[in-house]
Write a protein that holds these residues in place. Structure first.
Motif, PDB file in Angstrom:
ATOM      1  N   ARG A 113      46.662  50.856  39.849  1.00 37.34           N
ATOM      2  CA  ARG A 113      45.618  51.874  39.692  1.00 37.34           C
ATOM      3  C   ARG A 113      44.914  51.731  38.347  1.00 37.34           C
ATOM      4  O   ARG A 113      43.695  51.903  38.250  1.00 37.34           O
ATOM      5  N   PHE A 114      45.692  51.418  37.308  1.00 43.54           N
ATOM      6  CA  PHE A 114      45.098  51.229  35.978  1.00 43.54           C
ATOM      7  C   PHE A 114      44.166  50.019  35.976  1.00 43.54           C
ATOM      8  O   PHE A 114      43.041  50.084  35.456  1.00 43.54           O
ATOM      9  N   LEU A 115      44.599  48.911  36.570  1.00 40.11           N
ATOM     10  CA  LEU A 115      43.773  47.709  36.612  1.00 40.11           C
ATOM     11  C   LEU A 115      42.487  47.945  37.405  1.00 40.11           C
ATOM     12  O   LEU A 115      41.425  47.427  37.050  1.00 40.11           O
ATOM     13  N   SER A 116      42.579  48.739  38.478  1.00 36.68           N
ATOM     14  CA  SER A 116      41.400  48.979  39.319  1.00 36.68           C
ATOM     15  C   SER A 116      40.328  49.762  38.574  1.00 36.68           C
ATOM     16  O   SER A 116      39.134  49.638  38.889  1.00 36.68           O
ATOM     17  N   VAL A 117      40.722  50.559  37.590  1.00 35.36           N
ATOM     18  CA  VAL A 117      39.761  51.356  36.826  1.00 35.36           C
ATOM     19  C   VAL A 117      39.348  50.640  35.540  1.00 35.36           C
ATOM     20  O   VAL A 117      38.174  50.644  35.159  1.00 35.36           O
ATOM     21  N   ALA A 118      40.309  50.019  34.868  1.00 36.79           N
ATOM     22  CA  ALA A 118      40.002  49.349  33.596  1.00 36.79           C
ATOM     23  C   ALA A 118      39.210  48.059  33.806  1.00 36.79           C
ATOM     24  O   ALA A 118      38.364  47.706  32.975  1.00 36.79           O
ATOM     25  N   TYR A 119      39.485  47.359  34.907  1.00 37.55           N
ATOM     26  CA  TYR A 119      38.800  46.090  35.193  1.00 37.55           C
ATOM     27  C   TYR A 119      38.300  46.099  36.640  1.00 37.55           C
ATOM     28  O   TYR A 119      38.792  45.325  37.479  1.00 37.55           O
ATOM     29  N   PRO A 120      37.359  46.965  36.982  1.00 38.33           N
ATOM     30  CA  PRO A 120      36.971  47.166  38.383  1.00 38.33           C
ATOM     31  C   PRO A 120      36.380  45.920  39.052  1.00 38.33           C
ATOM     32  O   PRO A 120      36.689  45.643  40.217  1.00 38.33           O
ATOM     33  N   VAL A 121      35.522  45.163  38.350  1.00 39.60           N
ATOM     34  CA  VAL A 121      34.898  43.983  38.954  1.00 39.60           C
ATOM     35  C   VAL A 121      35.949  42.931  39.256  1.00 39.60           C
ATOM     36  O   VAL A 121      36.003  42.357  40.355  1.00 39.60           O
ATOM     37  N   TRP A 122      36.801  42.657  38.270  1.00 36.89           N
ATOM     38  CA  TRP A 122      37.877  41.667  38.463  1.00 36.89           C
ATOM     39  C   TRP A 122      38.816  42.106  39.571  1.00 36.89           C
ATOM     40  O   TRP A 122      39.230  41.283  40.405  1.00 36.89           O
TER      41      TRP A 122
END
Length: 327
Positions: A113-122
């Motif tokens: 969930r953190f990765l999806s918000v912090a690095y949304p394009v990636w």
């Protein structure tokens, strides 16, 4: 020193156990079965890492729930094990493994969930289901490896848990068994609870901070529900039980209240579906759609039954009228 089950619980304690197990079974089973249907459908269309993790968490909860009837039988029998003894370590092993799997998978989901918000394009261009499968396998091995101590204790030479002696299942321990068990419990509290809690707290604190800068009200509300359900699991369901591990290690014996807080851990299977619900808007839509379909099936069944009953009543009235005709 060991723990005498008669001193560990108040009189009639076994009905408390039975009630909590029954509640968890009746509430958690249908919710997790619905979640299983949704995640299987999602993974068939577009497998992504977080859905793989949540599917494994759902399977873990279902295993716990499907083996709760063994615990209910034990509770109804006054906390004496009436079933074949080989089921005692097996059910205990699955029971504790699935409990700790929840904390590991919740930590893994928080990272996603953190990765999806912090690095949304990636994140959107890399679904990474294969990596999630490897992470899931590692979680299963880590939890199962630690909880295999149930077999070590139950099958150790001179174990007090033989069905030919006191007939209890993983309730009473001798000193040499506690010498093995207490350090393992402490390690489980640190590795399988403390570390996942720290990871989850960090990821969700960063997530909330990022979203506070400009996310929509609906998304902030959904994330708040996700964080609340997750922390409720950690702090209420798992926190007191793992504190008992620390206290037991310091005191050199199982705390008398350990059995009570273990009941709280059982309730995590009822809270996890709320984690799924707030994990994504897609799951919310799928869950609401499934509820509508189930409601439609139930309404159709009730209409068919109503027509069938009315038909039977009409036939009965016709037969009654025929009997009243003069011969």
């Amino acid at each position: 020193m060991g723990t005498n089950p008669e001193q560990s619980f108040f009189p009639g304690h076994h009905w408390l156990y039975f009630s909590v197990y029954l509640f968890a079974f009746l509430v958690g089973l249908p919710l997790n079965l619905m979640a299983l249907v949704i995640f299987v459908g999602k993974l068939r269309h577009r497998p992504v890492a977080v859905d793989v993790l949540l599917l494994n968490l759902t399977i873990s909860d279902l295993i716990l729930l499907l083996f709760l009837p063994f615990r209910m039988v034990e509770a109804a029998n006054g906390m004496r094990w009436p079933l074949p003894f080989f089921l005692c370590p097996f059910s205990g092993f699955l029971f504790f493994t699935t409990i700790y799997l929840t904390s590991l998978f919740l930590a893994a989901v928080s990272i996603e969930r953190f990765l999806s918000v912090a690095y949304p394009v990636w994140y959107k261009t890399r679904p990474r289901p294969g990596q999630a499968v490897l992470v899931s396998g590692a979680c299963w091995l880590l939890a199962a490896g630690h909880c295999s101590v149930v077999y070590v204790i139950e099958l150790s030479e001179g174990s007090s848990h033989s069905p030919n002696t006191n007939g209890t299942c993983y309730l009473e321990f001798q000193e040499y068994q506690l010498a093995i068990l207490l350090p393992v419990r402490l390690e489980m509290a640190v590795v399988l609870f403390g570390m996942p809690l720290l990871i989850t707290s960090y990821c969700y604190s960063q997530l909330v901070w990022i979203l506070s800068k400009g996310a929509s009200h609906h998304r902030r509300k959904r994330v708040a529900g996700l964080v609340a359900a997750t922390l409720l699991n950690f702090l209420v369901c798992f926190g007191p039980y793992n504190v008992s591990h620390v206290v037991g290690y310091v005191r050199g014996e199982s705390p008398s209240w350990r059995g009570y807080v273990l009941l709280l851990s059982t309730l995590n299977s009822c809270i996890d579906p709320f984690v799924y619900y707030f994990s994504s808007s897609g799951f919310q839509a799928d869950f609401q759609g499934l509820l509508r379909r189930l409601a439609g099936v139930w309404s159709s069944y009730r209409r068919e039954r109503s027509v069938e009953l009315k038909g039977k009543e009409g036939v009965k009235r016709g037969e009654h009228s025929l009997r009243e005709l003069p011969s």
